[in-house]
Design a protein around this motif. Structure first.
Motif, PDB file in Angstrom:
ATOM      1  N   GLN A  25       0.826  -1.199   0.000  1.00 56.24           N
ATOM      2  CA  GLN A  25       0.000   0.000   0.000  1.00 56.24           C
ATOM      3  C   GLN A  25       0.864   1.253   0.000  1.00 56.24           C
ATOM      4  O   GLN A  25       0.571   2.234  -0.678  1.00 56.24           O
ATOM      5  CB  GLN A  25      -0.938  -0.005   1.207  1.00 56.24           C
ATOM      6  CG  GLN A  25      -2.036  -1.062   1.112  1.00 56.24           C
ATOM      7  CD  GLN A  25      -2.984  -1.004   2.288  1.00 56.24           C
ATOM      8  OE1 GLN A  25      -2.662  -0.467   3.344  1.00 56.24           O
ATOM      9  NE2 GLN A  25      -4.174  -1.555   2.113  1.00 56.24           N
ATOM     10  N   VAL A  26       1.949   1.236   0.763  1.00 60.60           N
ATOM     11  CA  VAL A  26       2.845   2.389   0.814  1.00 60.60           C
ATOM     12  C   VAL A  26       3.548   2.569  -0.519  1.00 60.60           C
ATOM     13  O   VAL A  26       3.608   3.665  -1.074  1.00 60.60           O
ATOM     14  CB  VAL A  26       3.885   2.222   1.947  1.00 60.60           C
ATOM     15  CG1 VAL A  26       4.909   3.350   1.894  1.00 60.60           C
ATOM     16  CG2 VAL A  26       3.183   2.200   3.297  1.00 60.60           C
ATOM     17  N   TRP A  30       0.847   7.078  -4.864  1.00 55.30           N
ATOM     18  CA  TRP A  30       1.429   8.273  -5.463  1.00 55.30           C
ATOM     19  C   TRP A  30       1.108   9.469  -4.578  1.00 55.30           C
ATOM     20  O   TRP A  30      -0.028   9.646  -4.139  1.00 55.30           O
ATOM     21  CB  TRP A  30       0.869   8.509  -6.867  1.00 55.30           C
ATOM     22  CG  TRP A  30       1.407   7.575  -7.897  1.00 55.30           C
ATOM     23  CD1 TRP A  30       0.782   6.489  -8.431  1.00 55.30           C
ATOM     24  CD2 TRP A  30       2.686   7.646  -8.528  1.00 55.30           C
ATOM     25  NE1 TRP A  30       1.587   5.873  -9.354  1.00 55.30           N
ATOM     26  CE2 TRP A  30       2.763   6.564  -9.443  1.00 55.30           C
ATOM     27  CE3 TRP A  30       3.778   8.513  -8.420  1.00 55.30           C
ATOM     28  CZ2 TRP A  30       3.882   6.327 -10.240  1.00 55.30           C
ATOM     29  CZ3 TRP A  30       4.895   8.280  -9.216  1.00 55.30           C
ATOM     30  CH2 TRP A  30       4.947   7.202 -10.106  1.00 55.30           C
ATOM     31  N   GLN A  31       2.137  10.273  -4.311  1.00 53.33           N
ATOM     32  CA  GLN A  31       1.967  11.460  -3.481  1.00 53.33           C
ATOM     33  C   GLN A  31       2.479  12.687  -4.222  1.00 53.33           C
ATOM     34  O   GLN A  31       3.429  12.602  -5.001  1.00 53.33           O
ATOM     35  CB  GLN A  31       2.737  11.317  -2.173  1.00 53.33           C
ATOM     36  CG  GLN A  31       2.341  10.121  -1.334  1.00 53.33           C
ATOM     37  CD  GLN A  31       3.083  10.115  -0.011  1.00 53.33           C
ATOM     38  OE1 GLN A  31       3.006  11.058   0.767  1.00 53.33           O
ATOM     39  NE2 GLN A  31       3.809   9.042   0.244  1.00 53.33           N
ATOM     40  N   THR A  32       1.882  13.827  -3.951  1.00 53.87           N
ATOM     41  CA  THR A  32       2.341  15.082  -4.538  1.00 53.87           C
ATOM     42  C   THR A  32       3.531  15.604  -3.754  1.00 53.87           C
ATOM     43  O   THR A  32       3.488  15.712  -2.530  1.00 53.87           O
ATOM     44  CB  THR A  32       1.219  16.125  -4.536  1.00 53.87           C
ATOM     45  OG1 THR A  32       0.136  15.646  -5.327  1.00 53.87           O
ATOM     46  CG2 THR A  32       1.713  17.448  -5.108  1.00 53.87           C
ATOM     47  N   ALA A  33       4.599  15.901  -4.470  1.00 52.18           N
ATOM     48  CA  ALA A  33       5.809  16.451  -3.864  1.00 52.18           C
ATOM     49  C   ALA A  33       6.039  17.848  -4.434  1.00 52.18           C
ATOM     50  O   ALA A  33       5.920  18.066  -5.639  1.00 52.18           O
ATOM     51  CB  ALA A  33       7.007  15.559  -4.158  1.00 52.18           C
ATOM     52  N   VAL A 120       5.481  11.314  -6.555  1.00 50.51           N
ATOM     53  CA  VAL A 120       6.454  10.307  -6.159  1.00 50.51           C
ATOM     54  C   VAL A 120       5.737   9.169  -5.458  1.00 50.51           C
ATOM     55  O   VAL A 120       4.658   9.338  -4.887  1.00 50.51           O
ATOM     56  CB  VAL A 120       7.540  10.883  -5.222  1.00 50.51           C
ATOM     57  CG1 VAL A 120       8.327  11.983  -5.913  1.00 50.51           C
ATOM     58  CG2 VAL A 120       6.931  11.401  -3.928  1.00 50.51           C
ATOM     59  N   ARG A 121       6.341   7.987  -5.518  1.00 48.32           N
ATOM     60  CA  ARG A 121       5.867   6.880  -4.694  1.00 48.32           C
ATOM     61  C   ARG A 121       7.056   6.045  -4.259  1.00 48.32           C
ATOM     62  O   ARG A 121       8.073   5.962  -4.936  1.00 48.32           O
ATOM     63  CB  ARG A 121       4.833   6.022  -5.412  1.00 48.32           C
ATOM     64  CG  ARG A 121       5.317   5.160  -6.545  1.00 48.32           C
ATOM     65  CD  ARG A 121       4.174   4.286  -7.056  1.00 48.32           C
ATOM     66  NE  ARG A 121       4.554   3.451  -8.187  1.00 48.32           N
ATOM     67  CZ  ARG A 121       5.078   2.230  -8.071  1.00 48.32           C
ATOM     68  NH1 ARG A 121       5.305   1.729  -6.873  1.00 48.32           N
ATOM     69  NH2 ARG A 121       5.391   1.533  -9.144  1.00 48.32           N
ATOM     70  N   GLY A 122       6.931   5.447  -3.104  1.00 45.67           N
ATOM     71  CA  GLY A 122       8.013   4.659  -2.541  1.00 45.67           C
ATOM     72  C   GLY A 122       8.002   4.765  -1.028  1.00 45.67           C
ATOM     73  O   GLY A 122       7.022   5.234  -0.452  1.00 45.67           O
TER      74      GLY A 122
END
Length: 254
Positions: A25-26, A30-33, A120-122
């Protein structure tokens, strides 16, 4: 690490399964950076500091996936090593070479400004991660120093006493990334031009051998990062000096 050139799909560079589990899940989120700072490192490389308020944290040596999306919906994705040490600041740093015709690196180096956003994702892949619990021998060339510098920064920030040494190869002092930040743990090797009185040449047995001859109790965990050619060369040097093959972790590109 620098992205593959051209506008096609990025070349896979971090395909080895991780030893340190990252929750699906993490990793899939996708997150906005938001870009907050740009620092020039060399004529060809710069560090880009990103605010990621919901970043889950990472281990030194891990990487992330970055995505740029154009107004027409076209998206380009690249894998990049994380340069910063793990902390709870909600920021991560990427150091990128500008690659000729590089689709993503070109945008960062010529268009990006503080306030711009990317996705970004990770973090991704634990195979190359260093938890800080074992002696680490780091060998890098060019932008291969990026994930290794995350390890060095982590070591310093937490005052770790576990041995850590780094050998890093660059074409010249001007092209040595993080030059002003390197300390006694680092030995630079220059392949084309060097400071007055310093030798010029490839990383050699003379650099690696003494570190293996006087290795700490329990031996080294070796981390090698660089181009395909450098990774092969450095790995052979390590094995010839007595480093067990199963204690060499490699990330390569290009």
């Amino acid at each position: 690490m620098a992205p593959a050139s051209g506008s096609g799909a990025p070349a896979p560079r971090f395909a080895v399964p991780g030893r340190i589990a990252v929750g699906n899940q993490v990793a899939a989120l996708w997150q906005t950076a938001t870009l907050t700072e740009i620092r020039r490192e060399t004529p060809y490389a710069a560090t880009f500091r990103l605010a990621v308020p919901r970043w889950a944290g990472h281990l030194p040596g891990q990487h992330l996936m970055l995505r740029l999306t154009a107004p027409d919906g076209y998206a380009a994705q690249r894998h990049y090593s994380i340069a910063s040490a793990p902390d709870d600041s909600g920021h991560i740093e990427l150091t990128l070479d500008r690659v000729p015709d590089g689709e993503v690196s070109g945008w960062f180096h010529t268009v990006a400004r503080p306030g711009d956003t990317v996705e970004v994702r990770g973090p991704l892949s634990g195979f190359f991660a260093w938890p800080g619990d074992r002696p680490a021998l780091l060998l890098g060339a060019g932008s291969g120093i990026v994930p290794l510098m995350s390890m060095v920064r982590h070591h310093r920030r937490h005052g770790l006493t576990v041995p850590l040494r780094m050998l890093v190869s660059a074409r010249s002092p001007e092209e040595l990334i993080y030059a002003s930040e390197l300390g006694a743990e680092t030995t630079p090797v220059f392949t084309r031009s060097a400071p007055q009185g310093a030798p010029v040449g490839r990383m050699a047995a003379a650099h690696v051998g003494p570190l293996l001859a006087a290795q700490p109790s329990g031996g080294w965990e070796a981390y090698v990062c660089g181009s395909n050619g450098f990774a092969e060369h450095a790995s052979r040097l390590l094995v010839a000096a007595g480093q067990p093959v199963d204690r060499i972790r490699i990330e390569r590109f290009g």
